[in-house]
Design a protein around this motif. Structure first.
Motif, PDB file in Angstrom:
ATOM      1  N   ALA A  53       3.924  63.368  43.166  1.00 19.00           N
ATOM      2  CA  ALA A  53       3.162  63.251  44.401  1.00 19.00           C
ATOM      3  C   ALA A  53       2.579  61.854  44.537  1.00 19.00           C
ATOM      4  N   LEU A  54       2.221  61.510  45.756  1.00 20.17           N
ATOM      5  CA  LEU A  54       1.602  60.223  46.032  1.00 20.17           C
ATOM      6  C   LEU A  54       0.292  60.108  45.260  1.00 20.17           C
ATOM      7  N   LEU A  55       0.159  59.034  44.478  1.00 19.66           N
ATOM      8  CA  LEU A  55      -1.021  58.772  43.668  1.00 19.66           C
ATOM      9  C   LEU A  55      -1.358  59.932  42.737  1.00 19.66           C
ATOM     10  N   GLY A  56      -0.327  60.707  42.361  1.00 16.48           N
ATOM     11  CA  GLY A  56      -0.493  61.755  41.368  1.00 16.48           C
ATOM     12  C   GLY A  56      -1.231  62.987  41.822  1.00 16.48           C
ATOM     13  N   GLU A  57      -1.488  63.132  43.121  1.00 14.14           N
ATOM     14  CA  GLU A  57      -2.287  64.251  43.602  1.00 14.14           C
ATOM     15  C   GLU A  57      -1.403  65.338  44.203  1.00 14.14           C
ATOM     16  N   VAL A  58      -1.525  66.546  43.684  1.00 13.27           N
ATOM     17  CA  VAL A  58      -0.751  67.694  44.161  1.00 13.27           C
ATOM     18  C   VAL A  58      -1.098  67.960  45.625  1.00 13.27           C
ATOM     19  N   ASP A  59      -0.083  68.200  46.449  1.00 11.53           N
ATOM     20  CA  ASP A  59      -0.333  68.345  47.881  1.00 11.53           C
ATOM     21  C   ASP A  59       0.582  69.404  48.480  1.00 11.53           C
ATOM     22  N   VAL A  60      -0.008  70.356  49.196  1.00  8.05           N
ATOM     23  CA  VAL A  60       0.743  71.457  49.786  1.00  8.05           C
ATOM     24  C   VAL A  60       1.675  70.968  50.889  1.00  8.05           C
ATOM     25  N   ILE A  61       1.152  70.173  51.829  1.00  6.55           N
ATOM     26  CA  ILE A  61       1.941  69.761  52.992  1.00  6.55           C
ATOM     27  C   ILE A  61       3.127  68.902  52.573  1.00  6.55           C
ATOM     28  N   ARG A  62       2.913  67.956  51.665  1.00  2.41           N
ATOM     29  CA  ARG A  62       4.027  67.120  51.218  1.00  2.41           C
ATOM     30  C   ARG A  62       5.075  67.944  50.469  1.00  2.41           C
TER      31      ARG A  62
END
Length: 808
Positions: free
Chosen positions: A156-165
């Protein structure tokens, strides 16, 4: 007439509620001697043994009867079978399978079950936590469930888990580009997606202009995306449903989770309440890019604010075996700017009551409040209180929604309704000039949206299963307010004159729309590991997002259907072939899952704009809107390996999305700004047995460029250069492709220690692709007679990151 229809449907639903299921079955048995044997019901809740969370989608299969059920969104199930002794096989991917023996002689049986996670972590990716071979045997199609454990593995972007992405890696889902809010599904715009957080709508699901979503992964329990075959209990949007459910909190023991990253940190805490009869969770996040950047900013930018925060909370209390109440809420905000800037945010509050009337009748009643607002300010620091300008806008919803489930042996009847009060505040402004403060803006708009629905899921034969239903929605645009009559004879490509204005009192009806929304799905099993599926649905949408930018922004305006703006209508038909093959390592389920789906969608009353339309604080906005039709069609290919050291999935979408609006593009069809012909995504997860503490992952995305409107001619008159555009979305920007990598190092597990931790190392955009977000044109600085195209990229380099996660 429309009110009579609602009364008729309500009476029908009331009749279904009061019918005693056992008596109905008895009457049926009298008429049909073959069914004379008494039937009884086994029902209950299935929960996680570790934390007491209700499990969604657990399979409960009765071996001897060849029938079964799946737990609902609250972990409740019910199975009705004739008198006898049966073995119930309870299975859920990632949990130990259990078999329970029950004897039904003269009464119904309540059976609650707790499932334990498998002692050894399965070497598999779980796109949806579900029963074995569920994609073949379940009637649902165009549906994806995303497990939080899988989300945590995806780079993920900058290591952050993201539902939408993460959902953008699924077939049929795309985005205009990096920095665009929301997502697009099967040719729909972002406002055509109904995004629900514990059943409350979220009107802007993005933080930081689309780089992150508002959903804190530490508080998320289940994510379900429905692209087609939408059941009748959902309505209000015409593209998709993203149903996000929050955790209920650990009902067994206190638990602390958190993470520290480069861009923001997060922390959550959950624990039991009232001696295990309840529990709660509270989770928060805050970014700190603004704090880290302060030492590097020049004096003019000192004190700049660009950050976001959110707080998610949920609590539940089990009053008794038949009644449980829930309370959940979300509060989040983004702040961006220096001297000039803006902020936006969502607030939701949901309260729910689960009631079990009998072993066959289940009720969930939800009441919610949802608020989305933004403000734009010319002087954030009020350096000069004598001169500034500020504008605000919001949309507020209040709703109540009862949903019934009636379990009738081989069919499950769902019915209920919903009432929503919409409060649109399109814009108020405050201006100060030399100390003279004036307030002006647009009046609020109000609407009532009501719906009743009924649906049935029926097992017709061992191979054929049907799901059908109908929804009737009624929309009333009401006062106080003004309604304008437009000159329909004016040229289609220009603003239409106002020929009459009428003022309405509070509660007075201005315009009414009503729509029947039939839904139908069918599944036919060709074999134990293959099936054909077909679905059709009609959906109506009565609220609209007004935006004429390439990518929607937080400052776009929501408006209701009015006497001049008709509701959007979508009809979609889809068909699919689903096939599983190979055997998994542990011997249960299949090693590979594959599917091919094709769809065609007809769209009515699609909003567009005249050239140069003014959308901000425009009292006569409706005079600058155009309405047209649309079509979207395509094919989606998906294959997933569910087990083994190397697993993951590949999806490919071939699609076309077009609009036709009188007054635009010479009245010809043109591609929408989010049309992408080709989209290829792949996810690779690796669990090397030699490196027990390490696992690795990679994602790759390749997509056609989105359409853009480019100049087609250039003129020069007396040294002044003019560009002429002929056609809407007449070119495409270059294609998009990106590779991301991640590696996770698990902390050492120590005996008798509850602490768990890991380090996540990731690289976003590994080969530094300068993907274009847009292309614009400007005169060359050295030679103004030369017009040059400028490619604008949001991320033009690789972005490494590291995140530390912990759990106590």
């Amino acid at each position: 007439m429309k009110h009579n229809v609602l009364i008729y449907l309500f009476g029908l639903l009331a009749l279904l509620v009061v019918i005693n299921p056992t008596e109905a079955q008895t009457n049926q048995n009298i008429l049909n001697p073959n069914n004379a044997q008494s039937r009884f019901t086994v029902s209950g809740y299935i929960k996680d043994a570790a934390d007491g969370e209700g499990l969604i989608g657990v399979s409960v299969f009765v071996k001897e009867a060849g029938t079964g059920a799946v737990t609902n969104n609250y972990g409740f199930y019910a199975v009705t079978v004739p008198t006898g002794t049966y073995d119930l096989v309870i299975s859920y991917v990632g949990y130990e399978k259990q078999t329970k023996s029950v004897t039904l002689t003269d009464r119904n049986v309540r059976l609650d079950v707790e499932l334990k996670e498998e002692g050894k972590q399965l070497q598999e990716v779980v796109v949806s936590t579900k029963r074995e071979d569920d994609n073949v045997k379940n009637i649902e199609m165009s549906v994806n469930r995303i497990d939080v454990k899988t989300l945590q593995r995806i780079p993920a972007l900058l290591g952050e888990v993201d539902v939408i992405r993460s959902i953008q890696l699924l077939p049929g889902v795309s985005t205009v580009g990096e920095g665009a809010t929301g997502f697009n599904v099967r040719g729909g715009s972002i406002d055509q997606n109904l995004v629900l957080l514990d059943e409350a709508p979220v009107y802007n699901s993005s933080h930081l202009f689309g780089f992150f979503s508002v959903f804190n992964p530490d508080a998320v329990k289940d994510v379900k995306l429905i692209k087609g075959g939408i059941p009748s209990n959902y309505g209000g949007r015409i593209a998709s449903i993203l149903d996000v459910r929050l955790k209920e909190g650990n009902a067994k023991k206190p638990e602390l989770n958190g993470g520290i990253g480069l861009i923001f940190s997060r922390l959550s805490y959950e624990r039991p309440l009232f001696k295990g009869k309840g529990s709660f969770i509270i989770a928060g996040r805050r970014s700190y890019a603004d704090i880290l950047a302060q030492p590097f900013l020049n004096s003019d930018l000192k004190g700049s604010r660009f950050y976001f925060y959110d707080l998610t909370a949920k609590a539940n209390y089990r009053i008794n075996d038949k009644n449980t109440v829930f309370l959940s809420g979300y509060l989040g905000r983004d702040v961006f700017g220096a001297d000039f800037g803006f902020n936006w945010g969502n607030t939701t509050l949901s309260t729910r009551w689960n009631h079990v009337f009998s072993d066959k009748l289940f009720l969930n009643t939800t009441a919610y409040y949802s608020n989305y607002d933004y403000s734009l300010d010319s002087d954030l620091k009020r350096k000069d209180p004598q001169d500034y300008f500020r504008t605000d806008s919001r949309i507020v919803d209040y709703s109540i929604k009862p949903d019934f489930s009636l379990f009738l042996g081989k069919s499950t009847l769902t019915f209920g309704g919903q009432s929503i009060l919409h409060d649109f505040q399109p814009g108020t402004a405050t201006a100060a000039s030399s100390g003279d403060i004036r307030t002006f803006g647009l009046s609020s708009k109000y609407a009532l949206e009501n719906a009743l629905y009924i649906g049935n899921e029926q097992q017709v034969s061992p191979k054929l299963q049907l799901q059908y239903g109908i929804r009737y929605s009624l929309f009333n645009y009401i006062g106080p307010g003004e309604a304008y009559t437009l000159d329909t004879n004016a040229p289609a490509d220009s603003s239409r004159p106002i020929i009459a204005t009428r003022t309405y009192k509070r509660g007075e009806n201005i315009q009414t729309y009503g729509n029947w929304e039939p839904r139908f799905s069918a599944k036919y099993e060709l074999s134990n590991n293959s099936s054909l599926k077909l679905s059709y649905n009609r959906l109506a949408q009565y609220i609209h997002l007004i935006s004429n930018t390439t990518a929607s922004t937080p400052l776009d305006i929501w408006t209701p259907s009015t006497n001049n703006i008709k509701p959007q209508i979508a009809d979609q038909i889809a068909g699919g072939y689903f096939k599983n093959f190979g055997r998994s390592v542990n011997g249960s389920g299949s090693e590979f899952e594959a599917s091919v789906e094709v769809y065609y969608k007809w769209l009515q009353n699609q909003i567009d704009y005249i050239d140069g339309a003014n959308l901000i604080l425009n009292r006569y906005l409706e005079s600058e809107l155009l309405s047209g039709r649309g079509r979207a069609y395509g094919a989606e290919f998906f294959i997933k390996r569910t087990t083994g050291v190397v697993n993951g999935w590949v999806s490919y979408t071939l699609a076309k999305t077009e609009r036709q609006v009188i007054g635009i593009n010479n009245n010809n069809w043109f591609p929408t700004r989010f049309d992408k012909t080709h989209t290829l995504t792949s996810v690779l997860l690796i669990d090397p047995p030699q490196a027990k503490r390490w696992n690795f992952s990679a994602t790759f995305t390749l997509a056609s460029g989105t359409p853009a409107t480019f100049p087609t001619n250039r003129y020069e008159v007396q040294g002044i250069v003019a560009q002429v555009v002929n056609g809407r979305n007449n070119y495409r920007i270059p294609m998009y492709h990106r590779l991301d990598l991640a590696a996770t190092l698990q902390g050492r597990r120590r005996p008798n220690k509850r602490k768990e931790d890991n380090w996540v190392f990731s690289v976003y955009n590994v080969y530094a692709r300068k993907n274009p977000f847009s292309v614009y044109f400007q005169a060359n600085e050295d030679n103004p007679r030369i017009t040059e195209a400028i490619r604008y990229s949001v991320f033009a380099t690789l972005i490494p990151s590291v995140t530390y996660n912990f759990k106590f």
